[in-house]
Design an enzyme around this catalytic site. Structure first.
Site, PDB file in Angstrom:
ATOM      1  CD  GLU A   2      -2.152  -1.519   2.862  1.00 44.73           C
ATOM      2  OE1 GLU A   2      -1.930  -0.448   3.860  1.00 44.73           O
ATOM      3  OE2 GLU A   2      -2.978  -2.410   3.141  1.00 44.73           O
TER       4      GLU A   2
ATOM      5  CB  CYS B 293      -1.019  35.567  12.543  1.00 44.29           C
ATOM      6  SG  CYS B 293      -1.500  36.787  11.042  1.00 44.29           S
ATOM      7  CD  GLU B 294      -0.840  28.806  13.977  1.00 49.94           C
ATOM      8  OE1 GLU B 294      -0.045  28.506  14.624  1.00 49.94           O
ATOM      9  OE2 GLU B 294      -2.071  28.669  13.809  1.00 49.94           O
TER      10      GLU B 294
END
Ligand code: LLP
Length: 437
Positions: free
Chosen positions: A287, A361-362
């Protein structure tokens, strides 16, 4: 091998210059290479050719319909983790009977849909879930094909947030209990015990942990085949890619680093595992997500401003953590290159230690910190490489920022496979209660 490379100083995806795509479709922009997707799929297919095998692309890595159809055309099945992903696979024109359905918390509705669509197998991760699948299958007068996920308690030696195969994780059934669980599952009349599954983690860069897990689970798989007639053993995904010096060929030799040589490839993976798997006589499923799509995609962004603070050179771009969340979430590395290389860009004297950041804004809204990059200015474009897996799919609308557009390139053709999201769609399903009006 992939199909993003510099030709005469310009970054290309297959036969199309990335700058021309950015000009036509704007930025931020995801671009995928059809040839790379197909080649990466074939690498697994060739490596596993000594076995009866099938490859189920992990849709969570990249679920764009164009990408899914590319892989379906190459012969891929799919590993899905939600009813939504199943519907996407069907919408892409692929066959649900080649789907395996994983995940620890499938809802009744999802199970019902998957049974009606006739998926190849559920991967169940707990006894309550087995009972639930059996109950729904009985109601629908069907037999539900299932595999049980075994947790082999092997350390994948990868990032803590993407390791899954130890007892610290929520995944699968404890190794020591697995045969007892199959015994109880065999008593549930509407289940067809079709296989056994494991998945120990993602972005594995060595074959050792896979080998350790297969050595542990293979004898159990053999006994389960004898006792319960299971027909497949799924090894899950997890083969890692190079994120550093990710450009493959072309004239930018200086992007390459010796680290590449240690990379895990499908051939190396198969060389270790095929001898252990062949004697089982079972069908082998894998997978893979990241290996197929990761280096088949880039995210193009444009420089808005360059801001110098005395200690830092901030390159503020128009893509942000909402478009590509991996650096903010995992502190992950993505190579960043300009779309146009000037001669001498690789010389230290023409580079500057830069933080490439988005407008959100981080403080976690960054793509790299203190990295030596060629000097760029307002309006220049950059490409964040290896963004084809867990890129767009993890995007959000944080800060009311629209989803970027996605383009699929095949040779000299390029098509928008997802339009840039119109801003008004972001609040189209919202409303102001009438008692506030
Ligand atoms: N099968 C199962 C059951 C999985 O949980 C996963 C990935 C895969 C297959 C595919 O693994 P791959 O071949 O892509 O390593 N968002 C993270 C990765 C999360 C992987 C979750 N499971 C990232 O950006 O690195």
């Amino acid at each position: 091998m992939h199909d993003f490379c510099f030709k005469r100083g310009k970054l290309y995806c297959e036969n199309i210059s990335v700058a021309s795509l950015a000009k036509k479709h704007g930025s931020p922009l995801y671009i995928y290479s059809h040839a790379t997707l197909t080649k990466n799929f074939r690498q697994f297919d060739d490596a596993l050719s000594p076995l009866d095998h099938s490859i189920h692309f992990a849709v969570k890595a990249n679920s764009n319909l164009g990408v899914l159809r590319t892989l379906a055309n190459a012969g891929s099945g799919f590993d899905i983790v939600s009813g939504g992903e199943l519907q996407r696979v069907i919408a892409a024109g692929a066959n649900p009977s080649k789907c395996v359905f994983a995940g620890v918390g499938k809802t009744e509705k999802e199970i019902e849909l998957a049974l009606k669509k006739g998926i190849y197998a559920f991967t169940t991760e707990s006894e309550p879930e087995m009972v639930r699948i059996n109950k729904i299958a009985r109601r629908l007068k069907k037999k539900a094909p299932i595999a049980i996920r075994v947790n082999p308690n092997v350390d994948a030696k990868t990032h803590a947030k993407i390791t899954t195969g130890t007892y610290e994780n929520k995944f699968g059934i404890v190794f020591e209990e697995i045969e007892g669980v199959y015994k109880r599952a065999a008593k549930l009349k509407n289940l067809h015990l079709r296989g056994v599954q494991m998945h120990i983690g993602s972005q594995l860069t060595e074959a050792g942990p896979f080998e350790k897990a297969v050595r542990k689970v293979a004898p159990v798989a053999k006994r389960l085949a004898e006792k319960h007639g299971i027909e497949f053993f799924s090894l899950g995904g997890g083969v890692g890619i190079t994120y550093e010096s990710a450009l493959e060929s072309g004239d930018a030799k200086w992007w390459r680093s010796p680290k590449r040589r240690n990379l895990l490839t499908p051939a190396k993976y198969a060389a270790k595992l095929v001898p252990l798997l062949k004697p089982l006589g079972l069908r082998i499923l894998i997978e893979p997500g990241r290996f197929i799509a990761g280096n088949a995609g880039i995210l193009v962004t444009q420089v808005e401003h360059v801001k110098q603070t005395g200690v830092k050179n901030f390159v503020i771009v128009d893509a942000a953590m909402n478009d590509l969340a991996r650096p903010a979430l995992y502190d992950s590395y993505h190579e960043i290159v300009p779309l146009t290389q000037k001669s001498g860009d690789h010389l230290k004297k023409n580079q500057i230690s830069s933080d490439v950041v988005g407008p959100i804004c981080e403080s976690s809204d960054y793509f790299c910190k203190n990295r030596m990059l060629a000097k760029v200015g307002e309006g220049d474009h950059l490409a964040l490489l290896s963004a084809g897996a867990y890129g767009f799919v993890m995007a959000s609308n944080y800060n009311t920022r629209a989803f970027p557009a996605e383009v699929l390139v095949k040779g000299s053709q390029a098509e928008v496979v997802r339009k840039r999201q119109p801003l008004r769609h972001l609040w189209a399903s919202e409303s102001v209660p009438k008692w506030l009006k």
